[in-house]
Design an enzyme around this catalytic site. Structure first.
Site, PDB file in Angstrom:
ATOM      1  N   SER A  97      -6.408  12.553   0.307  1.00 50.79           N
ATOM      2  CA  SER A  97      -7.055  13.810  -0.072  1.00 50.79           C
ATOM      3  C   SER A  97      -6.723  14.960   0.883  1.00 50.79           C
ATOM      4  O   SER A  97      -5.592  15.396   0.943  1.00 50.79           O
ATOM      5  CB  SER A  97      -8.556  13.554  -0.162  1.00 50.79           C
ATOM      6  OG  SER A  97      -9.218  14.665  -0.676  1.00 50.79           O
ATOM      7  N   ASP A 236      -6.436  20.987  -2.213  1.00 44.78           N
ATOM      8  CA  ASP A 236      -6.259  20.004  -1.140  1.00 44.78           C
ATOM      9  C   ASP A 236      -5.076  19.100  -1.527  1.00 44.78           C
ATOM     10  O   ASP A 236      -4.346  19.401  -2.480  1.00 44.78           O
ATOM     11  CB  ASP A 236      -7.555  19.211  -0.903  1.00 44.78           C
ATOM     12  CG  ASP A 236      -7.865  18.263  -2.037  1.00 44.78           C
ATOM     13  OD1 ASP A 236      -7.399  18.508  -3.173  1.00 44.78           O
ATOM     14  OD2 ASP A 236      -8.565  17.261  -1.806  1.00 44.78           O
ATOM     15  N   ASP A 238      -4.692  16.234  -3.020  1.00 44.43           N
ATOM     16  CA  ASP A 238      -4.603  15.568  -4.323  1.00 44.43           C
ATOM     17  C   ASP A 238      -5.176  16.427  -5.451  1.00 44.43           C
ATOM     18  O   ASP A 238      -5.389  15.930  -6.561  1.00 44.43           O
ATOM     19  CB  ASP A 238      -5.260  14.184  -4.281  1.00 44.43           C
ATOM     20  CG  ASP A 238      -6.735  14.243  -3.956  1.00 44.43           C
ATOM     21  OD1 ASP A 238      -7.142  15.151  -3.199  1.00 44.43           O
ATOM     22  OD2 ASP A 238      -7.499  13.389  -4.444  1.00 44.43           O
ATOM     23  N   ASP A 240      -7.982  17.561  -6.291  1.00 40.37           N
ATOM     24  CA  ASP A 240      -9.297  17.397  -6.914  1.00 40.37           C
ATOM     25  C   ASP A 240     -10.263  18.412  -6.314  1.00 40.37           C
ATOM     26  O   ASP A 240     -11.447  18.421  -6.609  1.00 40.37           O
ATOM     27  CB  ASP A 240      -9.836  15.960  -6.785  1.00 40.37           C
ATOM     28  CG  ASP A 240     -10.073  15.525  -5.364  1.00 40.37           C
ATOM     29  OD1 ASP A 240      -9.704  16.259  -4.425  1.00 40.37           O
ATOM     30  OD2 ASP A 240     -10.637  14.421  -5.176  1.00 40.37           O
TER      31      ASP A 240
HETATM   32 MG    MG Z   1      -9.178  15.521  -2.601  1.00 37.28          MG
END
Ligand code: MG
Length: 452
Positions: A97, A236, A238, A240
Site C-alpha cells: 500500500s 498511494d 495500490d 485504494d
Molecule cells: Mg493502499
C-alpha cells in the site's frame, strides 16, 4: 497464537520480515482453506519484490490444488473487480500500500471482492503456524491462466460515469505506482485535461513516498498552482486511497473528501446508510443527517467495514483517509472511483474545490499518542470507561466519548505499544480542551494501572 495479519493483511521488509518462502506458505494455506479447489485471482503492485511474491504465492496455491487467474500489475481496486469479473472464489493482492519501497505485503480477498473476514485470516494463520496444509496429488495440481483485468475494469467505470460536463484541468500524481495504469487514462476519457507526474511505473518510487500525505505530495500542490489547474489527485501505492488538492495547492482532509462524495452520491436516496469507522469526523454525521440517513460506526480497519457491509448492507462505506467504498460497484476502498466521483460532484456544483469544501461544516481534529505497554492496555481502557461513565460512550474500538460539542477517541494501537488520543470539535479551543482532557486521563489511568 501469534498474529500474522495486522490491521490489513501481512506487511514487512522484504527478505527480512517477509520472505518468498512465507509467500508460498500463504498460498498453500489459502488453497488448504479452500479445500484444494476453486479459482484465485492474483495481482500485484509495482514494487521490485512483487513479482517474486506473485510467483511464490502462485506456486503455493497451485501446489494446494487451486487454479490461479494471474492479472499482473494492478491497483487493488482492479484486483477486487477481477475477482468478480472472472468469477473467482478468492483473491490475493501483493502490495504494501503506502509503505516505502523496501516493504511488501499480502492481502487476501473473498469471492465478493471484499477483504477477507478476520475469522478467515485467523484460520489461514492457524494453518500456517500448525503447518496443517494439504498438497494436491500430481494430477490435481492447479493451472495458471493469465488475464487482462485492466481493459474490462476501465470499460466498467466508463459505463458507470458519464463524461464530465465541464473540462477541468487535473494534475495527477500516481507515485510511480499502479494508479498510473488507470487514473490518467480514465480522466482523459472522461474529458479532463490531464497533466501527469510520477506516472511512470518504477518500484523504487523515485518521485515520492507512496503515502499521499500533505508533506509527501508537496510537489503536486506546487504543480497544481503552477499549472493553474482546478485540482490535483494523488494515489498511494495500490490506488485504494486518494488525496485531493484544491486549486490553491491545499490538501483536503480525507474525511471531507469522503463526506463530499457521500453527499453527492447519496442525494435523493431514501434513508441512506453510511458505514465507516469510529475515528471518522462528525462531518459524516452531518451529511447523513442532512440526507435523512444514518452512520454506522465500526472498529478501525477495512475488513471490519467490509464485514459490516456484508452483514447489513449500506449505500456507501469509507474511512477517514478519504477512501470510499461503493458497495454497488466493489466491496473495496476504491481510490480511482473516489477521485472520479469527487470530480463528478465538483463539476455538478459548478464551484472551485475550495468553495465546494466550504459547503461542509468546519471541524478541528487533534491527533496525539502516548506510550503504553501492550499488557496493560485492556485495564487502562476499563479504567477510562469508569472515569468517563457519565458521558455517552462507545466501546466498539477503544473508547469514544461523545460530548454535546465534540468527541474524544482513546484507542490502543493494534500494532505498537501506544494509545492514541483523537479529539474533534467545531472550534480549535474546544478541540484543544478535549485533547488535554483525554491525554490527562490517559496518563492518570496508565499510571494507576502501571503501579498496581
Ligand atoms: Mg493502499
Amino acid at each position: 497464537m501469534p498474529k500474522l495479519f495486522g490491521t490489513f493483511g501481512v506487511r514487512g521488509v522484504v527478505n527480512q520480515e517477509l520472505t518468498p518462502e512465507f509467500g508460498f506458505d500463504v498460498g498453500l494455506a489459502l488453497a488448504t482453506y479452500m479445500k484444494g479447489s476453486g479459482k484465485v485471482a492474483v495481482g500485484y503492485d509495482t514494487r521490485t519484490s512483487s513479482v517474486m511474491f506473485e510467483q511464490a504465492i502462485t506456486a503455493g496455491l497451485i501446489s494446494g490444488g487451486c487454479d490461479v487467474v494471474a492479472i499482473g500489475t494492478s491497483p487493488t481496486p482492479v484486483l477486487s473487480f477481477a475477482i468478480r469479473y472472472f468469477s473467482c472464489d478468492a483473491g490475493v493482492m501483493i502490495t504494501a500500500s503506502h509503505n516505502p519501497p523496501q516493504y511488501n505485503g499480502i492481502k487476501l480477498w473473498g469471492s465478493d471482492g471484499g477483504s477477507f473476514s478476520r475469522e478467515g485470516e485467523r484460520e489461514i494463520e492457524r494453518i500456517i503456524l500448525e503447518k496443517s496444509w494439504k498438497r494436491a496429488p500430481w494430477d490435481k495440481i492447479g493451472k495458471i491462466g493469465k488475464a487482462d483485468a485492466l481493459t474490462p475494469y476501465i470499460k466498467g467505470i466508463l459505463n458507470r460515469i458519464p463524461k464530465f460536463e465541464r473540462e477541468l484541468k487535473v494534475v495527477v500524481d500516481c507515485a510511480n505506482a499502479t494508479g498510473s495504469l488507470v487514473t490518467p487514462r480514465l480522466l482523459r476519457e472522461l474529458g479532463c485535461k490531464v497533466i501527469s507526474m510520477n506516472c511512470q511505473i518504477d518500484g523504487t518510487f523515485p518521485g515520492r513516498n507512496p503515502e499521499p500525505t500533505p508533506e509527501n505530495i508537496k510537489e503536486l500542490s506546487k504543480a497544481v498552482v503552477a499549472c493553474g489547474a482546478d485540482l490535483g489527485i494523488a494515489h498511494d501505492g495500490d490506488a485504494d486511497r486518494t488525496a485531493i488538492v484544491n486549486e490553491k495547492g491545499e490538501v483536503l482532509a480525507g474525511d471531507r473528501v469522503f463526506a463530499l462524495v457521500a453527499f453527492h452520491h447519496l442525494r435523493g436516496k431514501k434513508n441512506p446508510q453510511i458505514v465507516t469507522d469510529i475515528s471518522v469526523s462528525s462531518v459524516l454525521d452531518d451529511v447523513a443527517r442532512e440526507l435523512g440517513g444514518s452512520v454506522v460506526k465500526t472498529p478501525v480497519g477495512e475488513p471490519e467495514i467490509a464485514q459490516e457491509i456484508r452483514k447489513h448492507g449500506c449505500e456507501l462505506g469509507g474511512e477517514e483517509t478519504g477512501s470510499v467504498i461503493f458497495p454497488d460497484w466493489a466491496l473495496c476502498r476504491e481510490g480511482v472511483m473516489t477521485a472520479l466521483k469527487f470530480i463528478e460532484a465538483l463539476v455538478q456544483s459548478g464551484e472551485k474545490v475550495s468553495e465546494f469544501d466550504r459547503t461542509l461544516p468546519q471541524y478541528f481534529l487533534i491527533k496525539q499518542k502516548i506510550k503504553c505497554p501492550n499488557e496493560i492496555k485492556g485495564q487502562v481502557l476499563n479504567l477510562l470507561s469508569e472515569r468517563f461513565a457519565r458521558y455517552k460512550l462507545n466501546r466498539v474500538d477503544g473508547l469514544r466519548v461523545d460530548f454535546d460539542d465534540g468527541w474524544l477517541l482513546l484507542r490502543p494501537s493494534g500494532t505498537e505499544p501506544i494509545f492514541r488520543c483523537f479529539s474533534e470539535a467545531k472550534n480549535s479551543e474546544r478541540a484543544k480542551e478535549l485533547a488535554e482532557l483525554g491525554m490527562q486521563e490517559l496518563k492518570a489511568c496508565a499510571k494507576t494501572v502501571g503501579s498496581n
